[in-house]
Design a protein around this motif. Structure first.
Motif, short mmCIF file in Angstrom:
data_model
loop_
_atom_site.label_atom_id
_atom_site.label_comp_id
_atom_site.label_asym_id
_atom_site.label_seq_id
_atom_site.Cartn_x
_atom_site.Cartn_y
_atom_site.Cartn_z
N SER A 90 -96.34 -47.62 58.56
CA SER A 90 -97.16 -46.57 59.17
C SER A 90 -97.31 -45.40 58.19
O SER A 90 -96.61 -45.32 57.17
CB SER A 90 -96.51 -46.08 60.46
N SER A 91 -98.22 -44.52 58.49
CA SER A 91 -98.42 -43.35 57.63
C SER A 91 -97.16 -42.48 57.59
O SER A 91 -96.84 -41.88 56.56
CB SER A 91 -99.62 -42.53 58.15
N LYS A 92 -96.42 -42.47 58.69
CA LYS A 92 -95.17 -41.69 58.73
C LYS A 92 -94.13 -42.31 57.79
O LYS A 92 -93.45 -41.58 57.05
CB LYS A 92 -94.64 -41.66 60.16
N THR A 93 -94.04 -43.67 57.80
CA THR A 93 -93.10 -44.35 56.92
C THR A 93 -93.49 -44.15 55.46
O THR A 93 -92.64 -43.91 54.60
CB THR A 93 -93.07 -45.86 57.26
N GLN A 94 -94.78 -44.26 55.17
CA GLN A 94 -95.26 -44.05 53.80
C GLN A 94 -94.97 -42.64 53.32
O GLN A 94 -94.56 -42.43 52.16
CB GLN A 94 -96.76 -44.34 53.73
N ALA A 95 -95.18 -41.67 54.19
CA ALA A 95 -94.92 -40.28 53.81
C ALA A 95 -93.44 -40.06 53.53
O ALA A 95 -93.07 -39.36 52.57
CB ALA A 95 -95.40 -39.34 54.91
N ALA A 96 -92.56 -40.69 54.33
CA ALA A 96 -91.12 -40.54 54.12
C ALA A 96 -90.70 -41.20 52.81
O ALA A 96 -89.86 -40.65 52.07
CB ALA A 96 -90.38 -41.17 55.29
N ALA A 97 -91.28 -42.36 52.50
CA ALA A 97 -90.95 -43.05 51.25
C ALA A 97 -91.43 -42.25 50.05
O ALA A 97 -90.71 -42.14 49.04
CB ALA A 97 -91.57 -44.45 51.25
N TYR A 98 -92.62 -41.69 50.15
CA TYR A 98 -93.15 -40.90 49.02
C TYR A 98 -92.31 -39.64 48.82
O TYR A 98 -92.05 -39.23 47.68
CB TYR A 98 -94.60 -40.53 49.27
N LYS A 99 -91.87 -39.04 49.91
CA LYS A 99 -91.02 -37.83 49.80
C LYS A 99 -89.71 -38.18 49.13
O LYS A 99 -89.21 -37.42 48.27
CB LYS A 99 -90.79 -37.26 51.19
N ALA A 100 -89.12 -39.35 49.48
CA ALA A 100 -87.86 -39.77 48.85
C ALA A 100 -88.06 -40.01 47.36
O ALA A 100 -87.21 -39.64 46.53
CB ALA A 100 -87.34 -41.04 49.53
N ALA A 101 -89.21 -40.62 47.00
CA ALA A 101 -89.49 -40.85 45.58
C ALA A 101 -89.70 -39.54 44.84
O ALA A 101 -89.25 -39.37 43.70
CB ALA A 101 -90.74 -41.74 45.44
N SER A 102 -90.38 -38.59 45.48
CA SER A 102 -90.61 -37.27 44.85
C SER A 102 -89.31 -36.52 44.62
O SER A 102 -89.08 -35.92 43.56
CB SER A 102 -91.55 -36.42 45.74
N ASN A 103 -88.44 -36.55 45.62
CA ASN A 103 -87.14 -35.87 45.48
C ASN A 103 -86.31 -36.52 44.37
O ASN A 103 -85.64 -35.82 43.59
CB ASN A 103 -86.37 -35.93 46.80
N PHE A 104 -86.38 -37.86 44.30
CA PHE A 104 -85.61 -38.55 43.26
C PHE A 104 -86.15 -38.20 41.88
O PHE A 104 -85.38 -37.95 40.95
CB PHE A 104 -85.69 -40.06 43.48
N LEU A 105 -87.49 -38.16 41.73
CA LEU A 105 -88.09 -37.83 40.44
C LEU A 105 -87.70 -36.41 40.01
O LEU A 105 -87.46 -36.16 38.81
CB LEU A 105 -89.61 -37.95 40.52
#
Length: 326
Positions: A90-105
């Motif tokens: 879902s868009s919510k799951t995608q947003a959470a995954a992208y946020k986790a990737a951004s924080n990791f970067l």
């Protein structure tokens, strides 16, 4: 159980007079039957009811009146259905995954990449020996932009952006750069280690076979507690040992040996072998040498063109910059 197709009083008499079913001469008597013997509508009425019930059922064969006289045993029936549906984030799951990737970067710069990924519960994967023009990489379905950025980075750099795959977001780090030319031992150690282990094992096995002594092959097999397997119809042009593998060195040694003589140990791809040849059979003579020669010349011509092009490519002083644009 009895069945007939019209209303009436005496079941058996009415069945004989009015039924068009094959059981009419028996007074509608069907006997005992299990599930799967009747059409679904009739079966459901018979098994869902109880002894003494009279039911009217419509099926593809018409209307039926049935009387349940007796039921034997009981069984539970379950209906199963398989529903297949593609699952997408879902868009919510995608947003959470992208946020986790951004924080990791943001956090990984200056930190241990693998250690931080483990702490955050992220998956770490390695893609080895990725060429500049390569359009694929292990575990990545759309890696071209990532590969381009990797070839513009230096060893140890974390690539500057988050890369979108079909079902994941990827943060990447360039772990190694292999220089052009002959690689160092450290660079190839992981790749050649299995081959070195096999070579050492082969050396030990060859010594063991030599120490087993002379004699015939059955005696050697008995000393080493190994079975002696007969192999028939070996062909030089097809160096495959049935049930083992392709063994070029072994088959070549077979055709260079003398019949009846125990061979020296031969190191192959899957093991170390000793053998004894029973005899050779000469192949049938070639009927048309002209066609054979013509086919060989054609094959050599095609190979020479490819080899010449490869030689020009290997010796050309051209720098391939396609990775910057494609």
């Amino acid at each position: 159980m009895k069945r007939f197709n019209f209303e009436g009083g005496n079941f058996a008499e009415l069945a004989k007079n009015y039924s068009v079913d094959g059981s009419k001469d028996k007074g509608g008597e069907l006997g005992t039957f299990a599930r799967g013997a009747m059409v679904p509508e009739f079966e459901n009425a018979a098994f869902d009811g109880k002894a003494g019930d009279i039911k009217v059922v419509k099926s593809q064969f018409g209307y039926h009146i049935l009387k349940i006289e007796k039921q034997i045993g009981s069984s539970k029936v379950a209906k199963l259905a398989y529903v297949e549906k593609t699952l997408a984030a879902s868009s919510k799951t995608q947003a959470a995954a992208y946020k986790a990737a951004s924080n990791f970067l943001a956090d990984v710069k200056g930190n241990d990449f693998a250690k931080l990924a483990t702490q955050k519960g992220l998956k770490v994967a390695v893609a080895d020996r990725v060429a500049a023009t390569q359009g694929f990489a292990a575990g990545l379905d759309n890696p071209r932009k990532l590969i381009q950025d990797a070839y513009a980075a230096d060893k140890g750099d974390v690539l500057p952006e988050i890369y979108t795959m079909s079902n994941a977001y990827v943060v990447a780090r360039l772990t190694n750069v292999s220089p052009k030319g002959t690689l160092s031992l450290a660079d190839v150690k992981k790749e050649i280690e299995p081959m070195v282990r096999n070579a050492v094992k082969a050396k030990l096995l060859k010594e063991k076979l030599v120490n087993a002594g002379k004699g015939n092959i059955d005696q050697v097999g008995a000393k080493l507690a190994r079975p002696v397997s007969p192999v028939q119809n070996i062909v030089f042009a097809n160096p495959v040992i049935p049930g083992v593998a392709q063994e070029n060195a072994l088959v070549g040694s077979v055709f260079g040996s003398q019949p009846g003589k125990l061979s020296a140990p031969v190191q192959g791809e899957r093991g170390v072998y000793v053998f004894s040849v029973d005899g050779f059979t000469n192949p049938a003579p070639i009927a048309n040498m002209f066609k054979q020669k013509e086919g060989m010349l054609l094959s050599l011509g095609q190979r020479s063109l490819g080899a010449a092009f490869q030689a020009l490519q290997d010796n050309a002083q051209i720098k391939d910059n396609r990775v910057k644009f494609y």
